[in-house]
Design a protein around this motif. Sequence first.
Motif, short mmCIF file in Angstrom:
data_model
loop_
_atom_site.label_atom_id
_atom_site.label_comp_id
_atom_site.label_asym_id
_atom_site.label_seq_id
_atom_site.Cartn_x
_atom_site.Cartn_y
_atom_site.Cartn_z
N ASP A 308 -5.12 9.40 -4.48
CA ASP A 308 -4.14 8.37 -4.70
C ASP A 308 -2.85 8.74 -3.99
O ASP A 308 -2.34 9.84 -4.20
CB ASP A 308 -3.85 8.40 -6.22
CG ASP A 308 -3.95 7.04 -6.81
OD1 ASP A 308 -4.18 6.08 -6.06
OD2 ASP A 308 -3.81 6.93 -8.05
N PRO A 309 -2.29 7.89 -3.16
CA PRO A 309 -1.02 8.28 -2.53
C PRO A 309 0.10 8.39 -3.57
O PRO A 309 0.11 7.66 -4.56
CB PRO A 309 -0.75 7.13 -1.56
CG PRO A 309 -1.59 5.99 -2.03
CD PRO A 309 -2.76 6.58 -2.75
N GLU A 310 0.99 9.32 -3.35
CA GLU A 310 2.12 9.50 -4.27
C GLU A 310 3.11 8.36 -4.17
O GLU A 310 3.31 7.79 -3.10
CB GLU A 310 2.87 10.78 -3.87
CG GLU A 310 2.55 11.99 -4.66
CD GLU A 310 3.30 13.17 -4.06
OE1 GLU A 310 4.53 13.20 -4.18
OE2 GLU A 310 2.62 14.01 -3.43
N TRP A 311 3.75 8.09 -5.29
CA TRP A 311 4.81 7.07 -5.34
C TRP A 311 6.12 7.78 -5.03
O TRP A 311 6.61 8.56 -5.84
CB TRP A 311 4.80 6.47 -6.73
CG TRP A 311 5.77 5.38 -7.07
CD1 TRP A 311 6.58 5.35 -8.17
CD2 TRP A 311 6.00 4.15 -6.38
NE1 TRP A 311 7.29 4.19 -8.20
CE2 TRP A 311 6.97 3.43 -7.10
CE3 TRP A 311 5.50 3.59 -5.20
CZ2 TRP A 311 7.44 2.18 -6.71
CZ3 TRP A 311 5.97 2.34 -4.81
CH2 TRP A 311 6.92 1.65 -5.55
N ARG A 312 6.65 7.56 -3.84
CA ARG A 312 7.81 8.35 -3.40
C ARG A 312 8.96 7.48 -2.94
O ARG A 312 8.78 6.42 -2.34
CB ARG A 312 7.40 9.24 -2.22
CG ARG A 312 6.43 10.33 -2.58
CD ARG A 312 6.22 11.25 -1.39
NE ARG A 312 7.49 11.80 -0.93
CZ ARG A 312 7.72 12.19 0.31
NH1 ARG A 312 6.79 12.06 1.22
NH2 ARG A 312 8.90 12.69 0.65
N GLU A 313 10.17 7.99 -3.17
CA GLU A 313 11.36 7.32 -2.65
C GLU A 313 11.62 7.88 -1.26
O GLU A 313 12.11 8.98 -1.10
CB GLU A 313 12.56 7.57 -3.57
CG GLU A 313 13.76 6.72 -3.20
CD GLU A 313 14.89 6.81 -4.23
OE1 GLU A 313 14.87 7.76 -5.05
OE2 GLU A 313 15.77 5.93 -4.23
N VAL A 314 11.28 7.11 -0.22
CA VAL A 314 11.35 7.64 1.14
C VAL A 314 12.70 7.37 1.80
O VAL A 314 13.03 7.97 2.81
CB VAL A 314 10.21 7.08 2.03
CG1 VAL A 314 8.87 7.60 1.54
CG2 VAL A 314 10.23 5.56 2.05
N ALA A 315 13.43 6.42 1.26
CA ALA A 315 14.81 6.19 1.70
C ALA A 315 15.53 5.72 0.46
O ALA A 315 14.89 5.42 -0.54
CB ALA A 315 14.86 5.14 2.80
N ALA A 316 16.86 5.66 0.51
CA ALA A 316 17.59 5.27 -0.68
C ALA A 316 17.06 3.94 -1.20
O ALA A 316 17.03 2.96 -0.46
CB ALA A 316 19.08 5.17 -0.36
N ASP A 317 16.58 3.95 -2.44
CA ASP A 317 16.13 2.72 -3.06
C ASP A 317 14.91 2.09 -2.39
O ASP A 317 14.68 0.89 -2.52
CB ASP A 317 17.28 1.70 -3.06
CG ASP A 317 17.49 1.15 -4.46
OD1 ASP A 317 16.65 1.44 -5.34
OD2 ASP A 317 18.47 0.42 -4.67
N HIS A 318 14.18 2.85 -1.64
CA HIS A 318 12.97 2.32 -1.00
C HIS A 318 11.79 3.21 -1.37
O HIS A 318 11.67 4.33 -0.90
CB HIS A 318 13.16 2.27 0.53
CG HIS A 318 12.12 1.42 1.20
ND1 HIS A 318 12.37 0.74 2.38
CD2 HIS A 318 10.84 1.11 0.87
CE1 HIS A 318 11.28 0.07 2.74
NE2 HIS A 318 10.34 0.29 1.84
N TRP A 319 10.94 2.68 -2.23
CA TRP A 319 9.79 3.43 -2.73
C TRP A 319 8.51 2.92 -2.08
O TRP A 319 8.35 1.72 -1.88
CB TRP A 319 9.67 3.25 -4.25
CG TRP A 319 10.80 3.85 -5.02
CD1 TRP A 319 12.07 3.36 -5.12
CD2 TRP A 319 10.76 5.05 -5.79
NE1 TRP A 319 12.82 4.18 -5.91
CE2 TRP A 319 12.04 5.23 -6.34
CE3 TRP A 319 9.76 5.99 -6.07
CZ2 TRP A 319 12.36 6.30 -7.16
CZ3 TRP A 319 10.06 7.05 -6.90
CH2 TRP A 319 11.36 7.21 -7.42
N VAL A 320 7.60 3.85 -1.81
CA VAL A 320 6.33 3.43 -1.23
C VAL A 320 5.23 4.41 -1.64
O VAL A 320 5.50 5.60 -1.83
CB VAL A 320 6.43 3.26 0.31
CG1 VAL A 320 6.73 4.58 0.99
CG2 VAL A 320 5.19 2.62 0.89
N ALA A 321 4.03 3.90 -1.81
CA ALA A 321 2.88 4.76 -2.11
C ALA A 321 1.91 4.62 -0.96
O ALA A 321 1.10 3.70 -0.93
CB ALA A 321 2.22 4.34 -3.42
#
Lengths: 326, 329
Positions: A308-321
Amino acid sequence: MNNDILIQVKNLTKHFPITRGAIIQRQVGAVQAVDKVTFTIRKGETLGLVGESGCGKTTTGRTILQLYRPTAGEVFFRGIELAKLKGKQLRRARRNMQMVFQDPYASLNPRMNIGNIIAEPLEVHKIGDRQERRERVQELLRLVGLSPHFLTRYPHEFSGGQRQRVGIARALALQPEFIVLDEPISALDVSIQAQVVNLLAQLQQTFGLTYLFIAHDLSMVRHISDRTAVMYLGKIIELATRNELYGHPLHPYTQALLSAVPIPDPIRERKRQRIILEGDVPSPANPPRGCRFRPRCPSIQDLCKQKDPEWREVAADHWVACALYN
Amino acid sequence: MAQRVLEVNNLVTCFKTNEGTVHAVNGISFYVEEGETLGIVGESGCGKSVSMLSVLNLLPQPPANVSADSIRFQDTELTKASKGEMRNIRGSKIAMIFQDPLTSLNPVLTMGFQIMEPLRLHLGMSEEEARNRAGELLHLVGIPEPHDRLSDYPHQFSGGMRQRAMIAMALTCNPPLVIADEPTTALDVTIQAQIVDLVKRLRDKFGMSLIWITHDLGVVAGLADRVNVMYAGFVVETAPINDVYMVPRHPYTAALLRSLPRIDGSQEEQLESIDGMPPELLELPPGCPFAPRCAFTKDICRQQNPHLKEINPEHWIACWVDITTGKVR
Ligand SMILES: Nc1ncnc2c1ncn2[C@@H]1O[C@H](COP(=O)(O)OP(=O)(O)O)[C@@H](O)[C@H]1O
Ligand SMILES: Nc1ncnc2c1ncn2[C@@H]1O[C@H](COP(=O)(O)OP(=O)(O)O)[C@@H](O)[C@H]1O
Ligand SMILES: [Mg+2]
Ligand SMILES: [Mg+2]
């Protein structure tokens, strides 16, 4: 808008059991309608929740409101875990959180008049006497742009748009802070949709309401939301501010979804490049292992099959899995 | 000038009901040229489906009452065609694709049987030829393992696959005209994109004429050459696609386009809403049907219903007012 968190959802999961057998029911599987979703809703904002039918939007909304008991995970309202509340406290929390339903034809009791439909929550919570309730209902009707004289009429005498206004008036009766709007305009005609959306925006301004706006119309969600979350097969796969999500979508599914939405402009439309996804959404009773989007993903990696891909904040206020950003 | 495949003049359809007469289609005229795609847009209940069902003589009369000065398809006058001729035209010359394929598929017959039947009936193929062709057709519309899927029943297909199969069936006899009535309305947007993409490719490959009915102004924008905008059983504006979207001249079309949010954010301000609702088709107002909701209404609008007038080459509107000046023309 401020950054105060009103609702916090942590690893929220709702599975519906699939049972067999007439007398002795045994569970043979589960529909993984919502699976470990984590996000927050800020006070006064509209969080848009989009995704295709069956991806778990309604279940997410209902589980947040505790209309469904979560299979796992927590929902906090102003920092208090809802599942732990009982009795009076639970009732008070419930008052603060309302829902407007998709189908304006099915969601209003046809045997009750409009006045009683809107007054029902007031009665349930024993607020005011008869006269006060009547006045409050008239005030609510005015608020949603209906004549106070409609009080004694029945749902069948109203159009879809008017019924949806009644549903909104009813949701407002207890002066909630938070409203889950579950596809409130999907059943309405185009020329009526804008009426209802403008009304919702105006009510939000007036009362400082916080919305979870569920829809499959991505253009309308862009218009109404401050931040937008995208769901696929029970997972929230991306969440970002409106301009960020629509301007710089990161997840391959979000990119495909946005590219699929037609624009009512023939010149732009002829120039557009579509990402056409192949196949259909798999069944939530038997989702693919690893990333759930994997079988349809145009940018699949080795990793995607394994976990399962991790749920990560990759930029300020931008989350993606998505493994592309892990 | 290109040949007109279908030309309809002054089509009127009403329904006798217990509450009174429903005026569903009120004297509309339109045409489709060879190889052209005509979009028909309008909100629910404005008469899009009823007008097409009337053309194809598919409405039971009574309760419906259909009349037209003429309905010409290729060289046949459909108003004078016999039942047999109509059946033949519907079977092999004009194909229909509906919103919900389940209503036009038989649940107890395999998909293969249902695709093969017209091939044998109208094209006289043998069982084996038909089976091969059916497999090819499913392949053409992008169904994986098409030959194996022929023994499936409709419910074993997903919504998107059923619509693909319907398109395959519509194309079996290579019809000169396909009428698609909201074929993607029930589908999710990524599946809609698949279907629209498929239809575009097939249209360009076979060169058929297409009538695409929808309430979604977005879908039609990328698909149609010309658009009819309908309101309360009338065509209120008709023009080449760019004119309708770029310089709409009927107040209804203009307001509708301004009420739509756009995915690319090109329309960010407050959405303009149209007050009120479409009129009751039981008692149409004497004047323009849009007058009660229109921002430009003048006295004459409430008294007389305007006919379609050509205000620019090929751009017709039914409106008394010039919305660029706000004055009566
Ligand atoms: N009460 C229920 N019992 C069993 N399955 C359900 C129930 N409600 C929803 N589901 C299933 O859960 C999945 C998500 O449904 P839903 O939340 O309604 O999706 P959405 O609102 O995004 O269309 C679907 O597969 C649906 O069939
Ligand atoms: N069998 C019927 N009896 C009475 N009214 C009908 C019947 N079929 C359609 N209508 C009415 O005719 C009008 C046009 O319907 P239709 O063409 O289906 O609209 P749409 O533009 O949504 O396709 C609607 O008001 C509808 O209620
Ligand atoms: Mg739902
Ligand atoms: Mg229709």
